[in-house]
Design a protein around this motif. Structure first.
Motif, mmCIF file in Angstrom:
data_model
loop_
_atom_site.group_PDB
_atom_site.id
_atom_site.type_symbol
_atom_site.label_atom_id
_atom_site.label_comp_id
_atom_site.label_asym_id
_atom_site.label_seq_id
_atom_site.Cartn_x
_atom_site.Cartn_y
_atom_site.Cartn_z
ATOM 1 N N LEU A 1 -4.862 4.704 -9.001
ATOM 2 C CA LEU A 1 -3.760 4.099 -8.251
ATOM 3 C C LEU A 1 -3.162 5.069 -7.243
ATOM 4 O O LEU A 1 -2.715 4.650 -6.175
ATOM 5 C CB LEU A 1 -2.688 3.580 -9.212
ATOM 6 C CG LEU A 1 -3.129 2.365 -10.018
ATOM 7 C CD1 LEU A 1 -2.089 2.031 -11.069
ATOM 8 C CD2 LEU A 1 -3.392 1.178 -9.119
ATOM 9 N N GLY A 2 -3.152 6.341 -7.574
ATOM 10 C CA GLY A 2 -2.673 7.327 -6.616
ATOM 11 C C GLY A 2 -3.486 7.323 -5.328
ATOM 12 O O GLY A 2 -2.971 7.619 -4.258
ATOM 13 N N ASP B 1 3.808 -1.766 -6.193
ATOM 14 C CA ASP B 1 3.069 -1.330 -7.379
ATOM 15 C C ASP B 1 3.398 0.118 -7.739
ATOM 16 O O ASP B 1 3.099 0.576 -8.834
ATOM 17 C CB ASP B 1 1.562 -1.472 -7.173
ATOM 18 C CG ASP B 1 1.123 -2.927 -7.125
ATOM 19 O OD1 ASP B 1 1.882 -3.791 -7.608
ATOM 20 O OD2 ASP B 1 0.024 -3.192 -6.611
ATOM 21 N N GLY B 2 4.011 0.823 -6.818
ATOM 22 C CA GLY B 2 4.448 2.190 -7.105
ATOM 23 C C GLY B 2 5.470 2.237 -8.222
ATOM 24 O O GLY B 2 5.620 3.271 -8.890
ATOM 25 N N GLN B 3 6.154 1.135 -8.464
ATOM 26 C CA GLN B 3 7.114 1.076 -9.570
ATOM 27 C C GLN B 3 6.428 1.358 -10.899
ATOM 28 O O GLN B 3 6.970 2.034 -11.756
ATOM 29 C CB GLN B 3 7.819 -0.287 -9.600
ATOM 30 C CG GLN B 3 8.802 -0.456 -10.734
ATOM 31 C CD GLN B 3 9.961 0.530 -10.670
ATOM 32 O OE1 GLN B 3 10.448 0.883 -9.605
ATOM 33 N NE2 GLN B 3 10.402 1.000 -11.831
ATOM 34 N N ASP C 1 2.097 13.306 -8.843
ATOM 35 C CA ASP C 1 1.198 13.658 -7.738
ATOM 36 C C ASP C 1 0.767 12.409 -6.970
ATOM 37 O O ASP C 1 0.753 12.406 -5.733
ATOM 38 C CB ASP C 1 -0.041 14.386 -8.269
ATOM 39 C CG ASP C 1 0.247 15.803 -8.729
ATOM 40 O OD1 ASP C 1 1.246 16.402 -8.267
ATOM 41 O OD2 ASP C 1 -0.534 16.316 -9.563
ATOM 42 N N GLY C 2 0.406 11.355 -7.696
ATOM 43 C CA GLY C 2 -0.023 10.115 -7.058
ATOM 44 C C GLY C 2 1.071 9.473 -6.222
ATOM 45 O O GLY C 2 0.817 8.971 -5.129
ATOM 46 N N LEU C 3 2.289 9.508 -6.729
ATOM 47 C CA LEU C 3 3.416 8.955 -5.978
ATOM 48 C C LEU C 3 3.644 9.732 -4.688
ATOM 49 O O LEU C 3 3.914 9.142 -3.640
ATOM 50 C CB LEU C 3 4.687 8.965 -6.838
ATOM 51 C CG LEU C 3 4.717 7.921 -7.946
ATOM 52 C CD1 LEU C 3 5.796 8.257 -8.969
ATOM 53 C CD2 LEU C 3 4.931 6.534 -7.371
ATOM 54 N N GLY C 4 3.513 11.047 -4.768
ATOM 55 C CA GLY C 4 3.676 11.865 -3.568
ATOM 56 C C GLY C 4 2.650 11.527 -2.501
ATOM 57 O O GLY C 4 2.965 11.482 -1.310
ATOM 58 N N GLY C 5 1.419 11.270 -2.932
ATOM 59 C CA GLY C 5 0.376 10.913 -1.975
ATOM 60 C C GLY C 5 0.529 9.500 -1.440
ATOM 61 O O GLY C 5 0.415 9.267 -0.237
ATOM 62 N N ALA C 6 0.810 8.556 -2.324
ATOM 63 C CA ALA C 6 0.916 7.150 -1.910
ATOM 64 C C ALA C 6 2.124 6.893 -1.014
ATOM 65 O O ALA C 6 2.084 6.025 -0.145
ATOM 66 C CB ALA C 6 0.971 6.246 -3.142
ATOM 67 N N PHE C 7 3.186 7.653 -1.220
ATOM 68 C CA PHE C 7 4.426 7.450 -0.460
ATOM 69 C C PHE C 7 4.657 8.563 0.568
ATOM 70 O O PHE C 7 5.774 8.764 1.012
ATOM 71 C CB PHE C 7 5.621 7.344 -1.411
ATOM 72 C CG PHE C 7 5.668 6.047 -2.160
ATOM 73 C CD1 PHE C 7 6.442 4.992 -1.705
ATOM 74 C CD2 PHE C 7 4.928 5.872 -3.314
ATOM 75 C CE1 PHE C 7 6.487 3.790 -2.393
ATOM 76 C CE2 PHE C 7 4.964 4.675 -4.017
ATOM 77 C CZ PHE C 7 5.741 3.630 -3.544
ATOM 78 N N ARG C 8 3.594 9.269 0.931
ATOM 79 C CA ARG C 8 3.691 10.374 1.888
ATOM 80 C C ARG C 8 4.395 9.919 3.169
ATOM 81 O O ARG C 8 4.085 8.861 3.721
ATOM 82 C CB ARG C 8 2.289 10.883 2.215
ATOM 83 C CG ARG C 8 2.263 12.050 3.181
ATOM 84 C CD ARG C 8 0.842 12.480 3.479
ATOM 85 N NE ARG C 8 0.132 12.884 2.289
ATOM 86 C CZ ARG C 8 0.163 14.111 1.764
ATOM 87 N NH1 ARG C 8 0.889 15.041 2.336
ATOM 88 N NH2 ARG C 8 -0.519 14.388 0.669
ATOM 89 N N ASN C 9 5.362 10.722 3.580
ATOM 90 C CA ASN C 9 6.099 10.501 4.838
ATOM 91 C C ASN C 9 6.866 9.186 4.896
ATOM 92 O O ASN C 9 7.199 8.722 5.985
ATOM 93 C CB ASN C 9 5.163 10.603 6.046
ATOM 94 C CG ASN C 9 4.557 11.969 6.174
ATOM 95 O OD1 ASN C 9 5.199 12.985 5.912
ATOM 96 N ND2 ASN C 9 3.293 12.021 6.557
ATOM 97 N N THR C 10 7.161 8.560 3.764
ATOM 98 C CA THR C 10 7.916 7.303 3.791
ATOM 99 C C THR C 10 9.424 7.537 3.720
ATOM 100 O O THR C 10 10.194 6.634 4.011
ATOM 101 C CB THR C 10 7.528 6.387 2.615
ATOM 102 O OG1 THR C 10 7.852 7.046 1.386
ATOM 103 C CG2 THR C 10 6.059 6.017 2.661
#
Length: 127
Positions: A49-50, A58-60, A80-89
């Motif tokens: 998922l990351g 789905d990040g929730q 780590d996955g959240l940091g990548g998926a939400f990068r620059n948001t």
């Protein structure tokens, strides 16, 4: 029926492939595997998922894993996955929860460090 090790291995294989090669329904299965009893299956689901998060909503689920999974390794991977998926948001709600994780002195040091790294990526800062 596949063993947990086989399921984890298959998730890892699909994680490395382009999304267009995924079979129909795989994403939903991976979301369900976040609740699996086996640590390796949950870990691979988080890594998948990351990399392939389809909807920011789905990040929730990843956030829930980051705060509540019994395994430090899985909580770290979720951060780590959240940091990548939400990068620059610049997602303030997510950054606030990750900041709580990073300040929790009862939390594992690697998880706290991963939460801080995720905040930096979310806010567009270089590591």
């Amino acid at each position: 029926m596949a063993t947990p090790a086989e399921v984890a291995s298959r998730i890892a294989e699909w994680r490395r492939r382009d999304e267009r090669e995924h079979p129909q329904g795989l994403y939903e299965l991976v979301m369900a595997w976040l609740d699996d009893a086996d640590d390796d299956v949950r870990y691979e689901a988080v890594l998948f998922l990351g990399r392939h998060l389809k909807q920011l909503s789905d990040g929730q689920r990843l956030l829930e894993v980051a705060t509540a999974d019994p395994s430090e390794r899985i909580r770290k991977a979720a951060c780590d996955g959240l940091g990548g998926a939400f990068r620059n948001t610049h997602d303030r709600r997510l950054a606030t929860v990750l900041a709580d994780i990073s300040r929790n002195t009862d939390e594992d040091g690697d998880v706290r460090a991963a939460a801080m790294g995720a905040i930096r990526r979310i806010n567009g800062q270089r590591l």
